[in-house]
Design an enzyme around this catalytic site. Sequence first.
Site, PDB file in Angstrom:
ATOM      1  N   HIS A 164       0.772  -1.000   0.128  1.00  0.00           N
ATOM      2  CA  HIS A 164       0.059  -0.092   0.060  1.00  0.00           C
ATOM      3  C   HIS A 164       0.802   1.329   0.007  1.00  0.00           C
ATOM      4  O   HIS A 164       1.862   1.213   0.540  1.00  0.00           O
ATOM      5  CB  HIS A 164      -1.027   0.054   1.061  1.00  0.00           C
ATOM      6  N   ASP A 168      -7.846  -5.504  -0.119  1.00  0.00           N
ATOM      7  CA  ASP A 168      -8.334  -6.330  -1.260  1.00  0.00           C
ATOM      8  C   ASP A 168      -8.037  -7.936  -0.935  1.00  0.00           C
ATOM      9  O   ASP A 168      -8.699  -8.708  -1.616  1.00  0.00           O
ATOM     10  CB  ASP A 168      -7.835  -5.933  -2.430  1.00  0.00           C
TER      11      ASP A 168
HETATM   12  N1  CMC Z   1       3.744  -7.857  -4.489  1.00  0.00           N
HETATM   13  C1  CMC Z   1       5.113  -7.787  -4.409  1.00  0.00           C
HETATM   14  N2  CMC Z   1       6.063  -6.758  -4.391  1.00  0.00           N
HETATM   15  C2  CMC Z   1       5.369  -5.495  -4.082  1.00  0.00           C
HETATM   16  C3  CMC Z   1       4.125  -5.460  -3.795  1.00  0.00           C
HETATM   17  C4  CMC Z   1       3.302  -6.793  -4.154  1.00  0.00           C
HETATM   18  N3  CMC Z   1       1.818  -6.605  -3.996  1.00  0.00           N
HETATM   19  N4  CMC Z   1       3.716  -4.210  -3.520  1.00  0.00           N
HETATM   20  C5  CMC Z   1       4.630  -3.572  -3.575  1.00  0.00           C
HETATM   21  N5  CMC Z   1       6.018  -4.445  -3.810  1.00  0.00           N
HETATM   22  C6  CMC Z   1       7.343  -4.065  -3.772  1.00  0.00           C
HETATM   23  C7  CMC Z   1       7.725  -3.501  -5.203  1.00  0.00           C
HETATM   24  O1  CMC Z   1       7.924  -4.281  -5.894  1.00  0.00           O
HETATM   25  C8  CMC Z   1       8.852  -2.520  -4.821  1.00  0.00           C
HETATM   26  O2  CMC Z   1       9.781  -3.320  -4.408  1.00  0.00           O
HETATM   27  P1  CMC Z   1      11.341  -2.782  -4.913  1.00  0.00           P
HETATM   28  O3  CMC Z   1      11.649  -1.472  -4.168  1.00  0.00           O
HETATM   29  O4  CMC Z   1      12.236  -3.966  -4.687  1.00  0.00           O
HETATM   30  O5  CMC Z   1      11.040  -2.634  -6.389  1.00  0.00           O
HETATM   31  C9  CMC Z   1       8.209  -2.013  -3.394  1.00  0.00           C
HETATM   32  O6  CMC Z   1       7.718  -3.042  -2.819  1.00  0.00           O
HETATM   33  C10 CMC Z   1       7.595  -0.852  -3.472  1.00  0.00           C
HETATM   34  O7  CMC Z   1       6.213  -1.018  -4.364  1.00  0.00           O
HETATM   35  P2  CMC Z   1       5.863   0.260  -5.188  1.00  0.00           P
HETATM   36  O8  CMC Z   1       4.684  -0.536  -6.340  1.00  0.00           O
HETATM   37  O9  CMC Z   1       6.419   1.137  -5.800  1.00  0.00           O
HETATM   38  O10 CMC Z   1       4.691   0.769  -4.238  1.00  0.00           O
HETATM   39  P3  CMC Z   1       3.713   1.805  -4.705  1.00  0.00           P
HETATM   40  O11 CMC Z   1       3.453   2.695  -3.368  1.00  0.00           O
HETATM   41  O12 CMC Z   1       3.810   2.464  -5.847  1.00  0.00           O
HETATM   42  O13 CMC Z   1       2.421   0.966  -4.830  1.00  0.00           O
HETATM   43  C11 CMC Z   1       0.709  -0.470  -4.808  1.00  0.00           C
HETATM   44  C12 CMC Z   1       1.328   0.612  -4.001  1.00  0.00           C
HETATM   45  C13 CMC Z   1      -0.805  -0.720  -4.041  1.00  0.00           C
HETATM   46  C14 CMC Z   1       0.382  -0.215  -6.092  1.00  0.00           C
HETATM   47  C15 CMC Z   1       1.482  -1.898  -4.627  1.00  0.00           C
HETATM   48  O14 CMC Z   1       1.787  -2.179  -3.400  1.00  0.00           O
HETATM   49  C16 CMC Z   1       0.895  -2.811  -5.624  1.00  0.00           C
HETATM   50  O15 CMC Z   1       1.199  -2.905  -6.668  1.00  0.00           O
HETATM   51  N6  CMC Z   1       0.334  -3.794  -5.042  1.00  0.00           N
HETATM   52  C17 CMC Z   1      -0.784  -4.959  -5.747  1.00  0.00           C
HETATM   53  C18 CMC Z   1      -1.906  -4.310  -6.038  1.00  0.00           C
HETATM   54  C19 CMC Z   1      -2.824  -4.458  -5.104  1.00  0.00           C
HETATM   55  O16 CMC Z   1      -3.069  -5.044  -4.144  1.00  0.00           O
HETATM   56  N7  CMC Z   1      -3.736  -2.861  -5.101  1.00  0.00           N
HETATM   57  C20 CMC Z   1      -4.840  -2.723  -4.116  1.00  0.00           C
HETATM   58  C21 CMC Z   1      -4.188  -1.694  -3.223  1.00  0.00           C
HETATM   59  S1  CMC Z   1      -5.221  -1.398  -1.720  1.00  0.00           S
HETATM   60  C22 CMC Z   1      -6.547  -0.901  -2.445  1.00  0.00           C
HETATM   61  C23 CMC Z   1      -7.069   0.271  -3.068  1.00  0.00           C
HETATM   62  O17 CMC Z   1      -6.893   1.119  -2.618  1.00  0.00           O
HETATM   63  O18 CMC Z   1      -7.609   0.023  -4.050  1.00  0.00           O
END
Ligand code: CMC
Length: 385
Positions: free
Chosen positions: A270, A321
């Site tokens: 998140h 989720d």
């Molecule tokens: N699985 C594996 N690695 C992850 C995940 C995940 N679900 N989420 C974050 N990471 C890792 C990512 O690979 C990165 O690692 P590194 O620094 O080694 O490259 C690090 O954590 C930071 O991730 P990010 O994608 O740059 O973080 P963000 O703040 O941009 O993204 C997020 C937040 C929710 C988009 C992301 O965690 C994600 O894609 N999660 C999976 C999709 C998901 O479950 N979405 C629902 C969000 S909550 C409900 C809502 O608001 O709708």
Amino acid sequence: MSKHNLENITRDEYPYLNLGLEGIVAFSTTKSFIDGQKGELVYSGYTIDTLAEYATFEEVCFLLWNDRLPSKKELDELNSLLVHERKLPKPVLDYICTTEKHAEPMAVLRSSVSMLADFTDPSLDDTGNAIVMTAKIPTIIAAFARARQGLDVVSPLDEGSTAYNFLYMLNGVRPGAEAEKTMDLCLILHAEHGMNASTFTCRAIASTESDIFSAVTGAVGSLKGPLHGGANTAVMNMLLALESDLKTADPVAFTKEKLEKREKIMGFGHRVYKTFDPRARLLRTMSKSLSEETGHEILYEWSEAILKTMKEEKNIDPNVDFFSATVYYSLGIQPDLYTAIFAMSRISGWTAHYLEQMSNNRLVRPRALYVGDKPKEWTEISDRS
Ligand code: CMC
């Protein structure tokens, strides 16, 4: 299109550059507060735990729209307005029943919400239209869910809560008290969540002084993506893919393999929470007891195994989720409807933000860093390769 290389861009040159707007405060709000370190969520002055224990979804709607709890009389009035507004205009229902059966539920919801604007009562104010959409979205979702299976659409009841009526319209039978309570709790937990992508979309559209239907239509489109609301469907599809081969199913190996390939596990991570999402905590408890009741223990066990592996391997916690997927599955809801059900709740938060934006408006207009070519000479079409 190629990925932009921003390595050589310096902060001195572009002090405001912030991809993904992380940490940027673009609006003020009374609607919700998130403490991402402590894992705390507050809607207009009430913690999510308090609301989960005492409130109904309809009370939460009133709270978000008015920043206070309703009196008994006000709640009765809101409930009867919501009941009164449940039916869909005929052209919207006709569209739902005749569109492609394989259409995505979120796409059908987006188009239907957009169509509602044409049939609105011109005497209604924005709050009135917020009530209209909150009342009609469950009918849209249930109608499409049945129509695409060739089943008769079930007309809404003229009584009962949003949760009760939705399950009734979806399944064609009156739900039990436990199912209604679970659905109501899910609606409360998804109602509002700060400046997430769909709420930001809604406020950006509101900031142009466009109408509330346009703002919600945009928000539905934004919620649809798998990085936002679409993650709950993706979580269920992941668990069902594991279940498709029970003999070899190994959630730990599956998780590790995906992480090795630098793929994301849906339902984890998140932008704001750096600890357990408080909504996931409440949904985890529900998921455990419902999975046991409905004989889907294995899906819950796998969820726990994935959770443990994610914590050990990446120190990443689940978001809302992750466990909502198995909760909806235990209620017998088809996985591709989960994101639309998220919208059925979040309509309250979106419209609350729309109303707030309209009273505190300034056009949303950020800048983009131009990384294209410098101005060049024109090339005649005959000379282009
Ligand atoms: N699985 C594996 N690695 C992850 C995940 C995940 N679900 N989420 C974050 N990471 C890792 C990512 O690979 C990165 O690692 P590194 O620094 O080694 O490259 C690090 O954590 C930071 O991730 P990010 O994608 O740059 O973080 P963000 O703040 O941009 O993204 C997020 C937040 C929710 C988009 C992301 O965690 C994600 O894609 N999660 C999976 C999709 C998901 O479950 N979405 C629902 C969000 S909550 C409900 C809502 O608001 O709708």
